[in-house]
Design a protein around this motif. Sequence first.
Motif, PDB file in Angstrom:
ATOM      1  N   LEU A  94       0.793  -1.225   0.000  1.00 45.97           N
ATOM      2  CA  LEU A  94       0.000   0.000   0.000  1.00 45.97           C
ATOM      3  C   LEU A  94       0.829   1.282   0.000  1.00 45.97           C
ATOM      4  O   LEU A  94       0.293   2.368  -0.224  1.00 45.97           O
ATOM      5  N   LEU A  95       2.126   1.148   0.236  1.00 46.72           N
ATOM      6  CA  LEU A  95       2.980   2.333   0.292  1.00 46.72           C
ATOM      7  C   LEU A  95       2.997   3.147  -1.012  1.00 46.72           C
ATOM      8  O   LEU A  95       2.964   4.386  -0.952  1.00 46.72           O
ATOM      9  N   LEU A 109       9.141   5.232   7.245  1.00 47.69           N
ATOM     10  CA  LEU A 109       8.899   3.804   7.421  1.00 47.69           C
ATOM     11  C   LEU A 109      10.188   2.983   7.392  1.00 47.69           C
ATOM     12  O   LEU A 109      10.243   1.889   7.949  1.00 47.69           O
ATOM     13  N   ARG A 110      11.232   3.528   6.764  1.00 53.16           N
ATOM     14  CA  ARG A 110      12.533   2.847   6.782  1.00 53.16           C
ATOM     15  C   ARG A 110      13.246   3.019   8.121  1.00 53.16           C
ATOM     16  O   ARG A 110      14.107   2.221   8.472  1.00 53.16           O
ATOM     17  N   ASN A 111      12.925   4.074   8.850  1.00 50.05           N
ATOM     18  CA  ASN A 111      13.586   4.375  10.126  1.00 50.05           C
ATOM     19  C   ASN A 111      12.536   4.595  11.215  1.00 50.05           C
ATOM     20  O   ASN A 111      12.440   5.674  11.808  1.00 50.05           O
ATOM     21  N   PRO A 112      11.732   3.566  11.499  1.00 51.35           N
ATOM     22  CA  PRO A 112      10.626   3.743  12.451  1.00 51.35           C
ATOM     23  C   PRO A 112      11.074   4.086  13.863  1.00 51.35           C
ATOM     24  O   PRO A 112      10.399   4.830  14.574  1.00 51.35           O
ATOM     25  N   GLN A 120       3.643   5.838  13.443  1.00 49.87           N
ATOM     26  CA  GLN A 120       2.327   5.381  13.866  1.00 49.87           C
ATOM     27  C   GLN A 120       1.219   6.031  13.036  1.00 49.87           C
ATOM     28  O   GLN A 120       0.254   5.371  12.634  1.00 49.87           O
ATOM     29  N   ARG A 121       1.358   7.310  12.762  1.00 50.68           N
ATOM     30  CA  ARG A 121       0.340   8.008  11.967  1.00 50.68           C
ATOM     31  C   ARG A 121       0.235   7.402  10.569  1.00 50.68           C
ATOM     32  O   ARG A 121      -0.869   7.120  10.077  1.00 50.68           O
ATOM     33  N   LEU A 122       1.381   7.183   9.920  1.00 55.05           N
ATOM     34  CA  LEU A 122       1.371   6.622   8.580  1.00 55.05           C
ATOM     35  C   LEU A 122       0.906   5.168   8.573  1.00 55.05           C
ATOM     36  O   LEU A 122       0.153   4.752   7.682  1.00 55.05           O
ATOM     37  N   PHE A 123       1.348   4.415   9.564  1.00 51.41           N
ATOM     38  CA  PHE A 123       0.939   3.007   9.650  1.00 51.41           C
ATOM     39  C   PHE A 123      -0.575   2.899   9.830  1.00 51.41           C
ATOM     40  O   PHE A 123      -1.224   2.039   9.230  1.00 51.41           O
TER      41      PHE A 123
END
Length: 235
Positions: A94-95, A109-112, A120-123
């Motif tokens: 979905l990215l 997302l590569r460096n959570p 968290q917001r993007l996830f």
Amino acid sequence: MGSIYLIRHGQASFGADDYDVLSEIGIRQAEILGRHFSQLGLGFDRCLSGELRRQQHTAQATLAQIGSAGLPAPKIEIEPAFNEFDADAVIRALLPHLLEEEPQALEVLRNPGQNRNEFQRLFARLIGCWLNGEHDESLTSWASFVGTVRDGLERLLARANPRQNIAVFTSGGTITALLHLITGIPARQAFEMNWQIVNTSLNRLKFRGSEVTLASFNSYTHLELLKTPELITYR
């Protein structure tokens, strides 16, 4: 009635190359939980775990404490239906659509571990798309995941005896699916609750035959009593 204790795994290695390994805090959380059960005089008739290492390691560390107190600590049964959904697959699928609106998402997302709040917001946005079915058929759907969890619960109940205490060591997504199934809460609202599930928290189900009800959700008194805030974690 019998009881099923849904136990979320201890803190895993968020932001590391291999997430599926308990951190030092995660091991400590599991040991604290085991001592908590021991203080309650609570052993188990059965213990199930998903296949993931963080789930099994949490079970092992918890049961070791229970067994050392002379309480029943049965052999761990592996039930793949209680695995977590594949969050990495959801992100990968979905990215590309998300990047059209949020071009910085890839770096986050590569460096959570360095961007926890933004991650968290993007996830949460990606999970929303997953719940809506906004993906191709190559990705396991939310409905399919829920069906797998339902099948696992039905197998557990089919082999359960009345008044048994059963421990299930699993993950937040699986607990969310079970909340959705048992209470009828919509998936989006269930995931709002998911974000609050603490590592090694207890979620208790009561069962009679095939009938299951939710008795408690996200209890982590065993951690709160120690008054050590760093023990209360969410990943």
